[in-house]
Design an enzyme around this catalytic site. Sequence first.
Site, PDB file in Angstrom:
ATOM      1  N   ASP A 274       0.857  -1.185   0.000  1.00 46.79           N
ATOM      2  CA  ASP A 274       0.000   0.000   0.000  1.00 46.79           C
ATOM      3  C   ASP A 274       0.902   1.248   0.000  1.00 46.79           C
ATOM      4  O   ASP A 274       2.077   1.164   0.347  1.00 46.79           O
ATOM      5  CB  ASP A 274      -0.852  -0.081   1.280  1.00 46.79           C
ATOM      6  CG  ASP A 274      -1.647   1.160   1.534  1.00 46.79           C
ATOM      7  OD1 ASP A 274      -2.236   1.685   0.585  1.00 46.79           O
ATOM      8  OD2 ASP A 274      -1.666   1.608   2.702  1.00 46.79           O
TER       9      ASP A 274
ATOM     10  N   ASP B 148      -0.278   5.043   0.941  1.00 43.99           N
ATOM     11  CA  ASP B 148      -0.561   6.025   1.996  1.00 43.99           C
ATOM     12  C   ASP B 148      -0.783   5.317   3.332  1.00 43.99           C
ATOM     13  O   ASP B 148      -1.609   4.400   3.437  1.00 43.99           O
ATOM     14  CB  ASP B 148      -1.792   6.854   1.630  1.00 43.99           C
ATOM     15  CG  ASP B 148      -1.588   7.599   0.311  1.00 43.99           C
ATOM     16  OD1 ASP B 148      -0.534   7.387  -0.337  1.00 43.99           O
ATOM     17  OD2 ASP B 148      -2.468   8.372  -0.076  1.00 43.99           O
TER      18      ASP B 148
ATOM     19  N   ASP C 169      -1.975  -0.533   5.896  1.00 47.36           N
ATOM     20  CA  ASP C 169      -2.391  -0.034   7.206  1.00 47.36           C
ATOM     21  C   ASP C 169      -3.896  -0.126   7.430  1.00 47.36           C
ATOM     22  O   ASP C 169      -4.375   0.176   8.498  1.00 47.36           O
ATOM     23  CB  ASP C 169      -1.942   1.422   7.379  1.00 47.36           C
ATOM     24  CG  ASP C 169      -2.635   2.351   6.401  1.00 47.36           C
ATOM     25  OD1 ASP C 169      -2.736   1.983   5.208  1.00 47.36           O
ATOM     26  OD2 ASP C 169      -3.083   3.431   6.820  1.00 47.36           O
TER      27      ASP C 169
END
Length: 386
Positions: free
Chosen positions: A8, A10, A130
């Site tokens: 990922d 961001d 996240d």
Amino acid sequence: MKKILFIDRDGTIIKEDPNNYQIDSIEKLFFYPRVIFFLSRIYEELDYEFVMVTNQDGLGSVNFPENKFWPIHNHIINILKYENIIFSSIHIDKTYIKDNLSTRKPGISMLLSYLDKSIYNIKESFVIGDRLTDIMLAKNLGCKSIWIKGNNNFENFTEEEKKYFYELYKKKLYKTISLKTNKWKDIYEYLKNKNKKIEIYKRNTLETNITISLSLYGNGINNIHTGIGFFDHLIEQISIHSLMDINLYAYGDLHVDEHHTIEDVGIALGNIFRKSLGDKIGIERYGFFILPMDDSLSKVVLDLCGRDQFNWNANFYREKIGDIPTEMFYHFFKSFSSSAKCNLHIISTGNNEHHKIESIFKCFAKAIKMAIQKNHNYILSSKGLL
Ligand SMILES: [Mg+2]
């Protein structure tokens, strides 16, 4: 077959904006702590292809025009590229949750080519991210996940995440989570340990029973039991200074004397070392080191060439050091050279006999560490064989 890290962007590589705005200017750009250092090590040391998968809500809309996105995104990718972190592909979904499209994480329609089992080992691949959508993505792809739990807590979850949070427990999604952490160092160490290749070797004769496990690229962790205290200490030096993990259990005929145990450990260690090297693709092949220990100075030079040759120039004047007859040092290294099939040259000078032999073992370990380093994908021989 290739293993992949689906990473990922961001909240994983770069920090999310605290107010949840898009990262569309240089002032908003902050990298996740230590991400560059550890991603670079993962890329160089471990065998993963890097694929970026990111949702960029409404990219191309009036609120988030492409000309604000690409300069920052390209800047991130360039910084990573110059640190030798290369993404083989980057998948960006531009839709919103409400569009409910299968291109958007955790949908996998942009990633179907990675499900080709003849090319990719999806089961040994990971999603690193996240958000719970990253965990869902791992489940949908059939791989595992590493969950970066930076500032995530339930109160800050979006409605989408709350929905998936319940799904997580309903569908036992937590089983796909291999690691939860907020440190990239943990991710590096987890993946490194997971990729540790451990060889096991057993050698049983009427004189000795020996079991060894060895991991060439370890952390110098060891467990050594030969029944000869000083010998255990010396083998420990090999493990600690080469960073090879070694577990060694030797039960020899010590009621006769130390000879068979020391000789056979040398043979067994050489054998498992050769077996662990495999086809030797990528290794540096040559290793050398000069190591001082107070009054003593040792030099060890080796070539993992597939031929055994042993030269020894170290004189000992005491009959024993600890519980080892000094003549057995020569014998140990000669046995190793024969079974590992390597050229091994050892020279040592000094006054203190204990320093002399300890510096030889440490120096030997450092030379091995150099010779087994992998920095390319070639066999370093004009014959094409080592
Ligand atoms: Mg994220």
